[in-house]
Design a protein around this motif. Structure first.
Motif, PDB file in Angstrom:
ATOM      1  N   THR A  59      29.157  47.897  -6.580  1.00 14.89           N
ATOM      2  CA  THR A  59      30.149  47.860  -5.500  1.00 14.89           C
ATOM      3  C   THR A  59      30.102  49.152  -4.673  1.00 14.89           C
ATOM      4  OG1 THR A  59      31.510  46.447  -6.894  1.00 14.89           O
ATOM      5  CG2 THR A  59      32.586  47.416  -4.977  1.00 14.89           C
ATOM      6  N   GLU A  66      29.480  40.557  -7.479  1.00 18.72           N
ATOM      7  CA  GLU A  66      29.951  39.755  -8.610  1.00 18.72           C
ATOM      8  C   GLU A  66      29.175  38.444  -8.718  1.00 18.72           C
ATOM      9  OE1 GLU A  66      31.884  41.991  -7.334  1.00 18.72           O
ATOM     10  OE2 GLU A  66      32.968  42.821  -9.044  1.00 18.72           O
ATOM     11  N   PHE A  97      37.154  39.451  -8.843  1.00 18.83           N
ATOM     12  CA  PHE A  97      37.498  40.343  -7.721  1.00 18.83           C
ATOM     13  C   PHE A  97      37.473  39.661  -6.359  1.00 18.83           C
ATOM     14  CE2 PHE A  97      34.664  43.267  -5.010  1.00 18.83           C
ATOM     15  CZ  PHE A  97      35.612  44.182  -4.570  1.00 18.83           C
ATOM     16  N   SER A 116      32.413  41.448 -13.596  1.00 14.15           N
ATOM     17  CA  SER A 116      32.387  42.417 -12.493  1.00 14.15           C
ATOM     18  C   SER A 116      30.953  42.569 -12.000  1.00 14.15           C
ATOM     19  CB  SER A 116      32.842  43.793 -12.978  1.00 14.15           C
ATOM     20  OG  SER A 116      34.202  43.830 -13.219  1.00 14.15           O
ATOM     21  N   ALA A 117      30.799  43.290 -10.919  1.00 15.88           N
ATOM     22  CA  ALA A 117      29.465  43.597 -10.415  1.00 15.88           C
ATOM     23  C   ALA A 117      28.771  44.567 -11.369  1.00 15.88           C
ATOM     24  CB  ALA A 117      29.565  44.198  -9.025  1.00 15.88           C
ATOM     25  N   ARG A 162      39.804  47.262  -5.419  1.00 18.32           N
ATOM     26  CA  ARG A 162      38.903  47.823  -6.426  1.00 18.32           C
ATOM     27  C   ARG A 162      39.447  47.617  -7.832  1.00 18.32           C
ATOM     28  NH1 ARG A 162      34.758  51.040  -4.832  1.00 18.32           N
ATOM     29  NH2 ARG A 162      33.987  50.239  -6.805  1.00 18.32           N
ATOM     30  N   GLY A 163      38.565  47.214  -8.705  1.00 17.77           N
ATOM     31  CA  GLY A 163      38.942  47.022 -10.106  1.00 17.77           C
ATOM     32  C   GLY A 163      39.651  45.703 -10.390  1.00 17.77           C
ATOM     33  N   ALA A 164      39.685  44.818  -9.397  1.00 21.29           N
ATOM     34  CA  ALA A 164      40.550  43.633  -9.516  1.00 21.29           C
ATOM     35  C   ALA A 164      39.952  42.465 -10.292  1.00 21.29           C
ATOM     36  CB  ALA A 164      40.982  43.163  -8.139  1.00 21.29           C
ATOM     37  N   SER A 165      38.767  42.630 -10.852  1.00 20.09           N
ATOM     38  CA  SER A 165      38.260  41.547 -11.712  1.00 20.09           C
ATOM     39  C   SER A 165      39.202  41.328 -12.895  1.00 20.09           C
ATOM     40  CB  SER A 165      36.863  41.879 -12.247  1.00 20.09           C
ATOM     41  OG  SER A 165      35.948  41.910 -11.188  1.00 20.09           O
TER      42      SER A 165
HETATM   43  N1  ASP Z   1      33.310  45.366  -8.674  1.00 16.85           N
HETATM   44  C1  ASP Z   1      34.644  45.655  -8.218  1.00 16.85           C
HETATM   45  C2  ASP Z   1      34.881  47.141  -8.213  1.00 16.85           C
HETATM   46  O1  ASP Z   1      34.008  47.910  -8.551  1.00 16.85           O
HETATM   47  C3  ASP Z   1      35.692  44.910  -8.963  1.00 16.85           C
HETATM   48  C4  ASP Z   1      35.764  45.210 -10.440  1.00 16.85           C
HETATM   49  O2  ASP Z   1      34.881  45.833 -11.011  1.00 16.85           O
HETATM   50  O3  ASP Z   1      36.746  44.813 -11.063  1.00 16.85           O
HETATM   51  O4  ASP Z   1      35.933  47.577  -7.862  1.00 16.85           O
END
Ligand code: ASP
Ligand code: MG
Length: 419
Positions: free
Chosen positions: A46, A73, A135, A40-41, A150-153
């Motif tokens: 992000t 990322e 992501f 992830s970043a 969001r959160g898709a890593s």
């Molecule tokens: N960096 C992206 C986010 O903050 C994806 C991730 O973290 O999974 O949503």
């Protein structure tokens, strides 16, 4: 063995963390594994990029936003590869596009439709550690870079684990796994050694932030066991996997309690009590592209009108209100009211399929805590109640205790966010 590991933003928040994670990856590699890492970043990158975009432009084009966000990322992937190289192993970073993550063209919320991992395969064949920027992917139709939400890593990781034929997928964050409830709210919450895909889907869809919803959907469809664990320790975490319900091993009735403060409630008042009125209300909302969650319709008492309440993401509140206001005359309702001071508490467990009285226990526990229930919805393995915003924590604790889920000793309280 092929190992796929994903590290969340808090695990790679700064240079020291990146070096620490690099060492962990190298340890896995030195045990003789082929290692593919999804990252992830860094930290809040992000969000910072989104803030920056908002400063530059009030309504940036979705395409440019994706170009910007995917850079987060890319940074962590390249830095992680550098740190691994310094530990004497060759590592190569790839963007989602280079890694063969093919998606739909919808910017900001694209879905993975295919993985063509040719470059990953050849890098692995050459003995490299592979680092993939999570992501993100690329649309085959527009050729543009996309992000997966969001959160898709997490989803990138599971999709790659499936495509590469890894036996499972490890997801590292700053919490020890999936808990029976949020440990910040319930001191006696317990880490679950395992949870079924179905239950995890309900947890993720109802506010548990530990795993991206689509990641769980993907894992279930492809039958990829997911090990959710902390990158700050070596403790085992939680296995999200297929669990045979007929298993003679004693299963608890309730597995976990999720809560969600991100929804709002809209009440349409004075809806004419005629065939098709509810259809008109919900068609209006659907045409605005909004997904709704819970619904309650009050029976009209004499007056010939009803009230309809439903919940939806707060983020869609303004849009839904505007759509309904403009449909007020044709539908003929009296008023529409918005309330975001609500929260949803969901009790989840496959055991409720075979045990009577679960809802009675939920409602009794909440009543005894002096909390009023505004709405109820259920699935086969979930009971959700809508309560006042201020009562959410109390309701979660009451239900957790009512089902005997509290650990004897006080569990460690986490500051982690699960990223
Ligand atoms: N960096 C992206 C986010 O903050 C994806 C991730 O973290 O999974 O949503
Ligand atoms: Mg996450």
């Amino acid at each position: 063995m092929r190992v796929v590991q994903k590290f969340g933003g808090s695990s790679v928040a700064d240079a020291a963390s990146i070096k620490r994670v690099a060492q962990r990856i190298v340890d896995t590699k030195e045990q003789g594994n082929d290692v593919v890492v999804i990252v992830s970043a860094m930290g809040d990158t992000t969000d910072d990029l989104l803030d920056l975009a908002a400063e530059v432009s009030p309504k940036p084009r979705a395409r440019e936003l994706d170009m910007l966000l995917t850079a987060g990322e890319r940074m962590s992937a390249a830095l992680l590869a550098m740190a691994i190289n310094d530990l004497g192993h060759t590592a190569r970073s790839f963007t989602g596009s280079q890694a063969g993550v093919i998606t739909t063209e919808k910017h900001g919320d694209a879905r993975i439709i295919d993985i063509t991992p040719g470059r990953i395969e050849s890098a692995l064949d050459e003995g490299d550690v592979v680092i993939v920027a999570g992501f993100q992917g690329v649309s085959q139709t527009t050729k543009d870079v996309t992000t997966l939400g969001r959160g898709a890593s997490d989803t990138t990781a599971v999709a790659l684990a499936a495509a590469l034929g890894a036996g499972f997928c490890e997801i590292y964050s700053d919490v020890d796994g999936v808990f029976s409830a949020d440990p910040r709210i319930v001191p006696g919450a317990q880490r679950l050694p395992e949870i079924s895909y179905e239950e995890m889907l309900e947890m993720a869809a109802n506010g548990a932030k530990i795993l991206h919803l689509r990641c769980v959907e993907y894992a279930r469809r492809e039958n990829v066991p997911v090990h959710v664990r902390s990158s700050f320790s070596n403790k085992p975490g939680t296995w999200v996997k297929h669990i045979d319900e007929e298993d003679p091993v004693e299963n608890p009735i309730i597995t976990g309690i999720a809560h969600d403060r991100s929804e709002a409630k809209i009440t349409v008042i004075g809806v004419p009590d005629r065939v098709g009125a509810a259809a008109d209300v919900f068609t209006t909302v659907a045409n605005a592209g909004i997904n709704i969650d819970m619904i309650v319709q009050n029976v009209s008492v004499g007056g010939g009108t009803t009230a309809i309440s439903f919940t939806l993401p707060q983020a869609d509140g303004a849009k839904a209100m505007a759509a309904l206001r403009s449909a007020q005359e044709p539908i003929g309702f009296r008023d529409v009211v918005y309330n975001d001071e609500i929260g949803k508490v969901s009790v989840i467990g496959v055991g409720m399929r075979s045990h009577p009285g679960v809802s009675a226990t939920v409602f009794r526990a909440i009543a005894e805590a002096g909390i009023n229930i505004e709405m109820i919805s259920t699935s086969e393995i979930r009971i959700s109640v809508l309560v006042d915003h201020a009562d959410v924590d109390k309701a979660v604790r009451a239900v957790h205790t009512a089902f005997g889920l509290d650990a004897d000793g006080q569990a460690v309280v986490y500051a982690g966010t699960g990223r």
